[in-house]
Each structure stands twice: as structure tokens, then as C-alpha cells.
Design an enzyme around this catalytic site. Structure first.
Site, PDB file in Angstrom:
ATOM      1  N   CYS A 162       0.810  -1.229   0.000  1.00 47.90           N
ATOM      2  CA  CYS A 162       0.000   0.000   0.000  1.00 47.90           C
ATOM      3  C   CYS A 162       0.838   1.271   0.000  1.00 47.90           C
ATOM      4  O   CYS A 162       0.297   2.370  -0.118  1.00 47.90           O
ATOM      5  CB  CYS A 162      -0.904   0.011   1.216  1.00 47.90           C
ATOM      6  SG  CYS A 162      -1.725  -1.560   1.468  1.00 47.90           S
ATOM      7  N   HIS A 294      -3.434   8.052   5.295  1.00 46.00           N
ATOM      8  CA  HIS A 294      -3.519   6.722   4.725  1.00 46.00           C
ATOM      9  C   HIS A 294      -4.977   6.252   4.863  1.00 46.00           C
ATOM     10  O   HIS A 294      -5.544   5.733   3.923  1.00 46.00           O
ATOM     11  CB  HIS A 294      -2.539   5.771   5.418  1.00 46.00           C
ATOM     12  CG  HIS A 294      -2.406   4.465   4.714  1.00 46.00           C
ATOM     13  ND1 HIS A 294      -2.100   4.386   3.390  1.00 46.00           N
ATOM     14  CD2 HIS A 294      -2.596   3.181   5.135  1.00 46.00           C
ATOM     15  CE1 HIS A 294      -2.087   3.103   3.022  1.00 46.00           C
ATOM     16  NE2 HIS A 294      -2.384   2.359   4.056  1.00 46.00           N
ATOM     17  N   GLU A 305      -3.042   5.724  13.044  1.00 47.29           N
ATOM     18  CA  GLU A 305      -2.586   6.895  12.286  1.00 47.29           C
ATOM     19  C   GLU A 305      -2.885   8.189  13.052  1.00 47.29           C
ATOM     20  O   GLU A 305      -2.037   9.088  13.124  1.00 47.29           O
ATOM     21  CB  GLU A 305      -3.275   6.913  10.908  1.00 47.29           C
ATOM     22  CG  GLU A 305      -2.819   8.076  10.042  1.00 47.29           C
ATOM     23  CD  GLU A 305      -3.226   7.927   8.575  1.00 47.29           C
ATOM     24  OE1 GLU A 305      -4.061   7.058   8.261  1.00 47.29           O
ATOM     25  OE2 GLU A 305      -2.691   8.692   7.755  1.00 47.29           O
ATOM     26  N   LYS A 326      -9.726   7.913   0.282  1.00 46.14           N
ATOM     27  CA  LYS A 326     -10.093   6.515  -0.002  1.00 46.14           C
ATOM     28  C   LYS A 326     -11.591   6.308   0.167  1.00 46.14           C
ATOM     29  O   LYS A 326     -12.163   5.388  -0.409  1.00 46.14           O
ATOM     30  CB  LYS A 326      -9.337   5.554   0.922  1.00 46.14           C
ATOM     31  CG  LYS A 326      -7.858   5.401   0.569  1.00 46.14           C
ATOM     32  CD  LYS A 326      -7.195   4.322   1.402  1.00 46.14           C
ATOM     33  CE  LYS A 326      -5.733   4.138   1.028  1.00 46.14           C
ATOM     34  NZ  LYS A 326      -4.856   5.204   1.552  1.00 46.14           N
ATOM     35  N   HIS A 331      -9.270   1.960  -1.949  1.00 50.11           N
ATOM     36  CA  HIS A 331      -7.838   1.794  -1.701  1.00 50.11           C
ATOM     37  C   HIS A 331      -7.203   1.228  -2.972  1.00 50.11           C
ATOM     38  O   HIS A 331      -7.408   0.065  -3.315  1.00 50.11           O
ATOM     39  CB  HIS A 331      -7.643   0.841  -0.525  1.00 50.11           C
ATOM     40  CG  HIS A 331      -6.245   0.803   0.007  1.00 50.11           C
ATOM     41  ND1 HIS A 331      -5.144   1.154  -0.758  1.00 50.11           N
ATOM     42  CD2 HIS A 331      -5.764   0.480   1.230  1.00 50.11           C
ATOM     43  CE1 HIS A 331      -4.058   1.013  -0.024  1.00 50.11           C
ATOM     44  NE2 HIS A 331      -4.399   0.615   1.187  1.00 50.11           N
ATOM     45  N   PHE A 390       1.107  -2.810   4.629  1.00 55.28           N
ATOM     46  CA  PHE A 390       1.278  -4.126   5.225  1.00 55.28           C
ATOM     47  C   PHE A 390       2.765  -4.464   5.151  1.00 55.28           C
ATOM     48  O   PHE A 390       3.427  -4.146   4.160  1.00 55.28           O
ATOM     49  CB  PHE A 390       0.512  -5.178   4.424  1.00 55.28           C
ATOM     50  CG  PHE A 390      -0.930  -5.334   4.844  1.00 55.28           C
ATOM     51  CD1 PHE A 390      -1.458  -4.630   5.916  1.00 55.28           C
ATOM     52  CD2 PHE A 390      -1.747  -6.210   4.165  1.00 55.28           C
ATOM     53  CE1 PHE A 390      -2.785  -4.791   6.300  1.00 55.28           C
ATOM     54  CE2 PHE A 390      -3.079  -6.391   4.543  1.00 55.28           C
ATOM     55  CZ  PHE A 390      -3.592  -5.677   5.611  1.00 55.28           C
TER      56      PHE A 390
END
Lengths: 402, 86
Positions: A162, A294, A305, A326, A331, A390
Site C-alpha cells: 500500500c 492513509h 494513524e 479513499k 484503496h 502491510f
């Protein structure tokens, strides 16, 4: 050290097939997430995604090209055409020899893999098309971009799930800043919306069945999207000498690794990346007006976050705006940071902050100004774009008005 | 092996314990099963009983499947297996 500016931007994503269309959608807070349409979708538990609809590949590419271009390569090329067209650059001689491409992707030609595995395993065929390998390889998009625009310098692909786009753009930034390259074409592209692509994500049980609602207390997971964003990063004096229009300056970049868990995010890793980007750009934290989060809409990411932002900015965390686009485009995995950089440029240039749509209930663990549901007019001088992948790989870019 | 013993065997395997160490009132926390281990256990349960477990890792408490104790997991699996037969 050289200064680095952005002189071209291009995209295709669920919100629009050009930058102006995309920015208009972000301003209106429009949602590009809809019912997925592809073979075997009825065998999935998840039926929504940020899929690009009304897209006609044959309007842009001939039959010979399409036999070599996976959907993620097509998206990358379309975005690159728009970006390089806006920059008004043609690559010849020394400029061509020293300019290159860095692209992010996570799945590469996943649709090509999915189709061909199906054909040999499910349909029992024993022969595949001769171009399966050059079509599915992760560097196909970067390579075809280099060929179409005669970019003959350093070109490669970055895969950090990501965060791929942000890592790619960070590399391009460092290459221009160091003086190694006058121009780098950079961004990310992704197209995982096929049966196997979504099925794999379903297994992790982090996907929402109804909507992406970042920072909202009732959020229930991420929604996948597809598309590409591409930018022209150019050395400042080079851009000025040719009278190019400057969209924004890339001011700082940092990357960190959590070194802790393969899927759970870490506040420390994220905070070190954010603080690192500020330090790299010699940016006073109190001057940051907007962060493109994010903000995946998962329980774990959003609270971690927000805690990282609160840690880095202290009291100023309550004054700045942070939104997750997003919620509108889904995403885009390896392409997400590139499309999200458009919201950062819009904030700097147009003074419009893209909203976090689908926001329904405040979450005390995400108690920041998340620009809920409606875009906001605000003058900002410095913005950040967060990406936390990830595998615990984090990459944060800082942009400012030149 | 009945449903209870089979579920306990799956959970014990995930926790790297003997089935005899897993009691009905154990929680996943006390057994040392983290979020990834939980998702793997649910996958193993689905495969073993050929059922589909409604579970979203983002909000375990809101899922229709109660994972608070081994007993609640066994009860949930028994219900799903019964529904599947009917």
C-alpha cells in the site's frame, strides 16, 4: 541539493479519467465506489469496489498494444500521457538519456495472471498466449512508459504494497534532488479487481461489504479500488528555464520500517516517517495545514494513524486538517499514494481540502479534524501524504507551494 | 469427534497447546491467539465444517459470530452447522 517541482499530473481512477474530472469529484465529495462487475463476482462475499466504469481500452490502444498491456499498464500509460502532455516535455538527446520512470505497484499484471491461471487450471487448456510473462511482470508499466516517451535513464518499479506509490515518488524525488536526473516520471498503478484479486483480500476479513468510512466510529473495513496516478518531477531551474507551470514543490520525504508485525500497524513507525519527512524538508511542523491520510477505514489503521499524528504534532494536531480520499476512490493499493497526491496538490493550488465522505459517527480514538463529508476552502502552505503498508513499510511525502 | 472437540482441537493447534489445556471458559486472549491467529482459526473452522462464518476483523464485537470464549465459538459453530443442515 536541487529543488524538485511537479510540472505535470495525470490520472485515471474511479472518480475520473483525467485530473480535472478527479478534482471536481473530490470537491463535490462524490463516491466512486460501486458494484463490482467481472466474471465470477457472484462467488465473492464482497461485491463493491472502486472500479473504473465506462472505460474503453480500444479507444486508447490498438490490438497489438492490448496484447501486451495488462489493465495496470494501460492505466499507467493513460496517466503518463496526461502528465507529460501537461508538462509539455519531449525527451531527446541528453534529457532523454538522463530522465527515467519510477512506478509503484503491488499486484502488477494480476488480472493477466488470474485469467491465465483460470484458463490452465479451471478450463484445462494446455497453451497460453505467448505474451503472458511480459504482460504480467511488475515492471511492465514502467517499461512501456519508458518506450512510449523515450525515457532512457534510470527506470524501475517499487513494490511495497500500500505504500508503493509513495516509495516510488520518494525515490524519484531523491534522484532529481541529488542532481542525477533532471526529470523523473513517477507515480503508481494498480488493477487487482478481478476474482482472484478480491478473493485473496476477502480471506483477511478486513474488507467492508457496504462502504469505506475512514475515522468514523462505525467503520468496518477497507474497499479496494483501481487506477493510476503519474507525475512529472522536474528540477526547479530546469522547469523555470523553460517557463513551465509549477503545480507544487516536493519538499521532503522519509521512509521507515516498523520491524514488528506483518499486518498490524505501529504508531512509532508511522510517527517516525511523518517526523522524518518534516526533518528532511526542514519544515516547521506548525506550518503543516493538511495531511492526506492513509485512512483505510479499518479499525486498526485509522486509530493508529491518528495517534501517530497527535504524537508528532502535539497541540498543532488539533489545528490541522486530515482527510482520507479513499472514502471516495477506495484503496488503490500500489497506486493509492499517487492518486491521493492529487488531493494534496488541490489543497495547495486551489485552496480546497478534499473531504472524508461516509463519515457518520465520531470516534474518540480519531479525534482530529477529518474534514467530514464536505470539501472545505482553506489556504494551506505545506501538506503531507501518508502511506503505511502491510509489512510495516511507511513512506511520507511533504509538498509545499514553491 | 463431536463439534466441541473438533473446535477445541483447531483452537489448540493454533495456540500450540494440548486440547486438554483448552477449556470452554478460555478466551482467545488467555490462549495467546492474536488477530492473525483468530482469522486463521476461523478459516480452519470453515474448512473443517464446510460452513461460512460471518466475521469481520474490524469489529469482532459487531459480527454475528461471538468469539468471546471457546464456549461461545463452539455454540456459534453448532448453530451454523444446524442451519446448514436445515
Amino acid at each position: 541539493m536541487k529543488r524538485v517541482v511537479i510540472t505535470g499530473a495525470g490520472t485515471i481512477n474511479p472518480l475520473g479519467q483525467t485530473v480535472p474530472e478527479t478534482l471536481a469529484a473530490m470537491r463535490e465529495g462524490r463516491c466512486g465506489i460501486s458494484d463490482l462487475e467481472f466474471r465470477d463476482v457472484e462467488r465473492l462475499a464482497i461485491h463493491i469496489g472502486g472500479q473504473i466504469k465506462g472505460y474503453d481500452a480500444e479507444a486508447h490502444f490498438n490490438r497489438q498494444q492490448l496484447s501486451l498491456y495488462d489493465r495496470f499498464t494501460q492505466f499507467a500509460l493513460l496517466a503518463a500521457r496526461e502528465a507529460i502532455g501537461q508538462a509539455g516535455l519531449e525527451f531527446h538527446g541528453q534529457l532523454a538519456d538522463t530522465s527515467g520512470v519510477v512506478m509503484g505497484t503491488s499486484g502488477g499484471g494480476l488480472t493477466t495472471q488470474d485469467e491465465n491461471y483460470r484458463s490452465v487450471y479451471e478450463e484445462g487448456k494446455n497453451r497460453v498466449h505467448p505474451f503472458v510473462v511480459p504482460k504480467l511482470m511488475n515492471n511492465a508499466a514502467a517499461s512501456h512508459m519508458s518506450m512510449e516517451f523515450n525515457l532512457r535513464g534510470p527506470s524501475f518499479t517499487v513494490a511495497t504494497a500500500c505504500a508503493s506509490s509513495n516509495h516510488a515518488m520518494g525515490m524519484a524525488f531523491q534522484m532529481v534532488r541529488s542532481g542525477a536526473c533532471p526529470v523523473m516520471v513517477t507515480g503508481g498503478s494498480e488493477s487487482m479487481l478481478c476474482f482472484g484479486g478480491v478473493k485473496a483480500w476477502e480471506g483477511l476479513r478486513v474488507m467492508s461489504k457496504d462502504a469505506c468510512r475512514p475515522f468514523s466510529a462505525n467503520r468496518n473495513g477497507m474497499v479496494q479500488g483501481e487506477g493510476a496516478g503519474v507525475f512529472v518531477f522536474e528540477e526547479y531551474e530546469h522547469a523555470r528555464a523553460r517557463g513551465a507551470e509549477i503545480l507544487a514543490e516536493v519538499a521532503g520525504f522519509a521512509m521507515t520500517s516498523d520491524a514488528s508485525d506483518i499486518v498490524m500497524p505501529s504508531k512509532q513507525g508511522a510517527a517516525r516517517a511523518i517526523a522524518g519527512a518534516l526533518r528532511d524538508g526542514r519544515i516547521d511542523r506548525n506550518s503543516v495545514g493538511y495531511i492526506n491520510a492513509h485512512g483505510t477505514g479499518t479499525a486498526a489503521n485509522d486509530k493508529t494513524e491518528c495517534a501517530a499524528v497527535a504524537d508528532v504534532f502535539g497541540h498543532h494536531a488539533d489545528a490541522l486538517m486530515i482527510s482520507s480520499t479513499k472514502s471516495m476512490h477506495g484503496h488503490l493499493i500500489g497506486g493509492t499514494g499517487a492518486v491521493e497526491l492529487l488531493a494534496c496538490i488541490m489543497a495547495l493550488r486551489d485552496g480546497v481540502i478534499a473531504p472524508t465522505i461516509g463519515y457518520e459517527e465520531p470516534d474518540p480514538e480519531c479525534a482530529l479534524d477529518v474534514v467530514p463529508n464536505e470539501a472545505r476552502e482553506a489556504k494551506v502552505d505545506v501538506v503531507l501524504s501518508n502511506a503505511f503498508a502491510f509489512g510495516g513499510l511507511n513512506a511520507v511525502l511533504a509538498l509545499r507551494n514553491p | 469427534m463431536d463439534i466441541k472437540d473438533k473446535v477445541i482441537a483447531i483452537i489448540a493447534d493454533q495456540a500450540v497447546l494440548e486440547p486438554s489445556d483448552v477449556t470452554l471458559d478460555s478466551t482467545l486472549d488467555t490462549l495467546g491467539i492474536d488477530s492473525l491467529g483468530l482469522v486463521e482459526s476461523i478459516f480452519a473452522i470453515e474448512e473443517a465444517f464446510d460452513i461460512s462464518v460471518p466475521f469481520n476483523a474490524n469489529d469482532p464485537s459487531e459480527s454475528d459470530f461471538d468469539i468471546s470464549t471457546v464456549a461461545s465459538i463452539v455454540a456459534g459453530v453448532e448453530r451454523l452447522v444446524a442451519e446448514q443442515k436445515s
